[in-house]
Design an enzyme around this catalytic site. Structure first.
Site, short mmCIF file in Angstrom:
data_model
loop_
_atom_site.label_atom_id
_atom_site.label_comp_id
_atom_site.label_asym_id
_atom_site.label_seq_id
_atom_site.Cartn_x
_atom_site.Cartn_y
_atom_site.Cartn_z
N LYS A 77 0.87 -1.19 0.00
CA LYS A 77 0.00 0.00 0.00
C LYS A 77 0.90 1.23 0.00
CE LYS A 77 -4.53 0.88 0.31
NZ LYS A 77 -5.59 0.10 -0.36
N GLY A 177 -22.20 5.85 3.15
CA GLY A 177 -21.20 6.26 2.18
C GLY A 177 -21.71 6.07 0.77
N LEU A 178 -21.87 7.15 0.03
CA LEU A 178 -22.43 7.10 -1.32
C LEU A 178 -21.43 7.56 -2.36
CD1 LEU A 178 -25.89 8.58 -0.33
CD2 LEU A 178 -25.40 6.20 -0.92
N GLY A 179 -20.16 7.27 -2.09
CA GLY A 179 -19.10 7.67 -2.99
C GLY A 179 -18.81 6.62 -4.04
N LYS A 180 -17.52 6.29 -4.21
CA LYS A 180 -17.09 5.41 -5.29
C LYS A 180 -17.86 4.11 -5.35
CE LYS A 180 -12.24 6.83 -5.86
NZ LYS A 180 -10.83 6.35 -5.79
N VAL A 181 -18.03 3.44 -4.20
CA VAL A 181 -18.64 2.11 -4.19
C VAL A 181 -20.13 2.16 -3.83
CG1 VAL A 181 -18.56 -0.20 -3.18
CG2 VAL A 181 -16.44 1.04 -3.61
N GLY A 182 -20.48 2.92 -2.82
CA GLY A 182 -21.86 2.96 -2.37
C GLY A 182 -22.82 3.34 -3.47
#
Length: 356
Positions: A77, A177-182
């Site tokens: 990482k 969370g409604l970003g990249k994945v949500g």
């Protein structure tokens, strides 16, 4: 923190380019299964120590994620210390790419929090050891689509284990969370007949969801979400959300989400088990993204092939939950054991030397 207390890491590299402002840390936890693969997080850490702690934790988690996903990659990482909205420039990203290249392929980078496909395009101008590029640059594009698909498959496996059927119709799922994945998970849930409750700290994400999916019930924050009568809790933002405080109000039978490092402390896995909450290990649930970037890096990307491999998250999750039940342990312990067994069994092959 002493660098030599880095929990068994093979290599920790500090990268500094004053002119571009680059301050980054690359952590290679293991190359037992192959080149260490893991994304680059661009984040405004409060301190250098916080950045180091995060990259060490995340890189170790990637070793387990890649192993249990069946990939021929170890775990690594990187973190770039800074505000991506202010500090990110082409020069900084390309300087970072040169540091990645200097590792000679021991570490392969990709997108993570604060970095996107266009950023990987810049990094790729300085190193071959990058994935998650845009289709225009020969890459696979947005990996969050398959990440969300994998979360959905894990959720179906958890439903089967808990309720005896993969059907989510009539179940209420709380997406934090409604970003990249949500944002990509919600259509899968709605199509499956689930009721969805959601929250996000970003007003733009809330507005987008309200416009695209008016049937989703939006609440103020995660505290309200976890106490709103949900059957499944899907954390899809930052980690550490499962802690002593949230356990007191968590009103769900299953936790299955995309966020990394959801457990604030390892002991929380035991507390969830005691509370009768079925916890699906996050590094298993969210492995669809790394399956995609590995497919891109290891050869010409094929979405259908990567999608088929991501579909395997259902069987992997089911296997973990059954093993945990049979051994009377937590799903985290069962998943760790499966990953460690593969690292030991397959990793030893690298020590074999064949001559012709």
């Amino acid at each position: 923190m002493s660098i030599f207390d880095a929990s068994g890491h093979e290599q920790v590299v500090f990268c500094h380019d004053p002119e571009s402002g680059l301050r980054a840390i690359i952590a290679v936890y293991s190359t037992a299964l192959g080149p260490a693969l893991g994304g680059t997080r661009f984040y405004p850490y409060a301190s250098e120590e916080e950045a180091l702690t995060d990259v060490l934790h995340l890189s170790e988690g990637m070793a387990y994620k890649n192993a249990i996903a069946g990939l021929d990659h170890g775990g690594g990482k990187a973190v770039i210390w800074g505000d991506p909205g202010v500090d990110k420039t082409e020069a900084l990203l390309r300087a970072y790419g040169r540091f990645v290249e200097s590792l000679g392929g021991r570490y392969v980078t990709a997108c993570d929090v604060g970095t996107y496909v266009e950023d990987m395009d810049h990094v790729a101008r300085e190193t071959r050891h990058v994935s998650g590029r845009s289709p225009e640059s020969g890459g696979a594009g947005d990996s969050s689509i398959l990440t969300a698909f994998g979360v959905f498959q894990a959720m179906r496996a958890a439903a089967q284990h808990r309720w005896g059927a993969v059907d989510l119709a009539g179940r209420t799922v709380g997406v934090a969370g409604l970003g990249k994945v949500g944002r990509h998970l919600i259509p899968h849930l709605l199509e499956a007949g689930a009721d969805v409750v959601a929250c996000d700290v970003d007003p733009a994400a809330i507005g987008r969801t309200a416009a695209n999916h008016p049937q989703v019930r939006l609440v103020a924050d995660a505290d309200e979400l976890i106490a709103s009568g949900i059957h499944i809790y899907a954390p899809c933002a930052m980690g550490g959300v499962l802690n002593e405080s949230t356990l007191k109000t968590l009103d769900a039978e299953i936790v299955c989400g995309a966020a990394n490092n959801q457990l604030a402390e390892p002991e929380v896995a035991v507390e969830l088990e005691r509370a009768g909450v079925l916890y699906c290990p996050d590094y298993v649930v969210n492995s669809g993204g790394v399956i995609q970037v590995a497919d891109e890096y290891d050869g010409a990307f094929d979405f259908k092939r990567a999608e088929r491999r991501t579909l395997g998250i259902f069987a992997t999750t089911a296997r973990i939950l059954e093993r945990a039940k049979g051994e009377g342990t937590t799903p985290v312990a069962a998943a760790n054991a499966i990953a460690e067994e593969r690292i030991a069994a397959v990793g030893r092959l690298q020590r074999l030397r064949m001559f012709r």
